[in-house]
Design an enzyme around this catalytic site. Sequence first.
Site, PDB file in Angstrom:
ATOM      1  CG  ASP A 189      -1.809  -1.241   1.241  1.00 48.19           C
ATOM      2  OD1 ASP A 189      -2.375  -1.590   0.201  1.00 48.19           O
ATOM      3  OD2 ASP A 189      -1.864  -1.880   2.299  1.00 48.19           O
ATOM      4  CG  HIS A 231      -2.110  -2.204  -7.200  1.00 47.35           C
ATOM      5  ND1 HIS A 231      -1.523  -3.041  -8.116  1.00 47.35           N
ATOM      6  CD2 HIS A 231      -1.443  -2.401  -6.045  1.00 47.35           C
ATOM      7  CE1 HIS A 231      -0.547  -3.712  -7.526  1.00 47.35           C
ATOM      8  NE2 HIS A 231      -0.483  -3.343  -6.277  1.00 47.35           N
TER       9      HIS A 231
HETATM   10  P1  IMP Z   1      -2.344 -12.833   1.881  1.00 49.62           P
HETATM   11  O1  IMP Z   1      -1.414 -12.286   0.842  1.00 49.62           O
HETATM   12  O2  IMP Z   1      -3.794 -12.555   1.598  1.00 49.62           O
HETATM   13  O3  IMP Z   1      -2.087 -14.280   2.197  1.00 49.62           O
HETATM   14  O4  IMP Z   1      -2.036 -12.055   3.251  1.00 49.62           O
HETATM   15  C1  IMP Z   1      -0.789 -12.178   3.941  1.00 49.62           C
HETATM   16  C2  IMP Z   1      -0.352 -10.840   4.530  1.00 49.62           C
HETATM   17  O5  IMP Z   1      -0.016  -9.955   3.454  1.00 49.62           O
HETATM   18  C3  IMP Z   1      -1.424 -10.130   5.349  1.00 49.62           C
HETATM   19  O6  IMP Z   1      -0.801  -9.430   6.422  1.00 49.62           O
HETATM   20  C4  IMP Z   1      -2.008  -9.153   4.369  1.00 49.62           C
HETATM   21  O7  IMP Z   1      -2.603  -8.048   4.991  1.00 49.62           O
HETATM   22  C5  IMP Z   1      -0.770  -8.756   3.576  1.00 49.62           C
HETATM   23  N1  IMP Z   1      -1.101  -8.277   2.232  1.00 49.62           N
HETATM   24  C6  IMP Z   1      -1.483  -9.016   1.166  1.00 49.62           C
HETATM   25  N2  IMP Z   1      -1.716  -8.220   0.110  1.00 49.62           N
HETATM   26  C7  IMP Z   1      -1.458  -6.968   0.497  1.00 49.62           C
HETATM   27  C8  IMP Z   1      -1.503  -5.690  -0.147  1.00 49.62           C
HETATM   28  O8  IMP Z   1      -1.798  -5.549  -1.347  1.00 49.62           O
HETATM   29  N3  IMP Z   1      -1.177  -4.621   0.626  1.00 49.62           N
HETATM   30  C9  IMP Z   1      -0.812  -4.742   1.913  1.00 49.62           C
HETATM   31  N4  IMP Z   1      -0.744  -5.888   2.555  1.00 49.62           N
HETATM   32  C10 IMP Z   1      -1.077  -6.995   1.870  1.00 49.62           C
END
Ligand code: IMP
Length: 464
Positions: A18, A46
């Site tokens: 982010d 995004h």
């Molecule tokens: P997952 O990718 O859904 O398995 O989540 C694993 C970790 O990555 C969690 O802490 C999510 O909040 C973080 N995360 C996944 N995608 C994003 C993103 O696009 N921005 C920020 N954090 C993310």
Amino acid sequence: MKTRTGFADVLVGMQYGDEGKAKIVDRIAGDYDIVARFNGGANAGHTVQTPQGQARLAQIPSGVFHPGLSLYIGSGCVVNLTKLADEIASLRDAGARIDGRLYVNERCAVIQPMHLDFDARHGAGIGTTGNGIGPCYADLALRWHRGMRSVVQVRDLVADDAGAFEQMLRYAAQFDDAPAARAATADRVARMRAAWRTLRETIVVTDALWLTHRVKAGARVLFEGAQSVMLDVAGGEQPYVTSSHTAPAFAFVGGDLSNRYHRKTIGVAKAIVSRVGEGPFPTEFGGERSARYCADAALRGTGWREERDRFDAASMLASEDDFDMGIALRMLTGEYGTGSGRPRRLGYLDLAALASAVERHAVDELYLNKCDCLSWFAKTHAGEIPVLGIALSEGGRSVPAIRRFTAFEALPRNVHRPEDLPGALQALLQAVEQATSCRIAGIGLGPGRNQLLTLSEGDGAHDA
Ligand code: IMP
């Protein structure tokens, strides 16, 4: 006449995701022919500003609003068919043309109903986005489970979609065979079938050499990282990471191109750092309390509306309690999840971590977003901008140390030159360049497409 070979630049987030990568991609996309994704899936969120308003992207590369560009989803990505079809439909509504220019590698793994169920059941413990990302990558690595393939790739759908969907149903039944679970899976698969019918008419499925051939013919590629280097499955702090490699070097695996074509690496960071989900965050305002509060809000599904109704940001910003100040800063700077709306944990800039990530990944140039937001610190109790830097201890060892910069009031309107920036911000930017030994190419001064100030030009290629 020999065609000049193209190249690939890689753009990645330097913190916890982010950081505003899409805004930078959108700004520099005109210098490229292809914007490509190499990792992650619908877990990415995004946001880009378009003439029609704000557009949210999850799986489609951020160059989508530049009609001349090709868009590529590399084999390192995992694809959610239903969400991809929905995303295409809403982008079409927003005026973007997708047909014939979205290329998807045939080896991308497909998110299956079982992955979504598993993530919903077990992902909350680390705060995943619930998109089935971890289980899907795990099944890709697993390959085989109880006598059947654990993964479905896009090419399986191309070869025999009925068979591939049947496999998903059988695979899910291995884990939960109850009638209710079977019915829920069947419903999901029905929606996936419908999505695949639409996608077949829209996307172009490509093989392993597609990108190589384009680059050899002169194409300039921008690889766009999802999540960020600090969430890398191996390089980040397990288990509080995503499940793909987010490091820029992985662009040349998940993006299906030889690293011979690498030109430069671009890092995107944010002047006030955010993190969603669980995991270490040394500079978090309000520390543990904030982490617990945000985890609880994510579980209950409370977000910006509830905070707006409950809190008075202006008075909390002046509070001596960092936890209150953090909530106020979140409200004033709009730090809520793009897809989920959940409150993001906020903290001050960690220069020590940034410098280490720049060095580890040999970043050639940085963008620092949300510099305008630093002006809120003028209304805080201390009236200063804290930054976690590095100092030398008496024994000559490098130790983390908080530095404080004088806060500046709101930025002057229409800043066009770096010299127009407040002195305190110029000093802070200098400190960032010094600590990271990396030049800042531009800074974000607001959410708008044009609110990005270029600080230094040049292609920044380390071998140029
Ligand atoms: P997952 O990718 O859904 O398995 O989540 C694993 C970790 O990555 C969690 O802490 C999510 O909040 C973080 N995360 C996944 N995608 C994003 C993103 O696009 N921005 C920020 N954090 C993310």
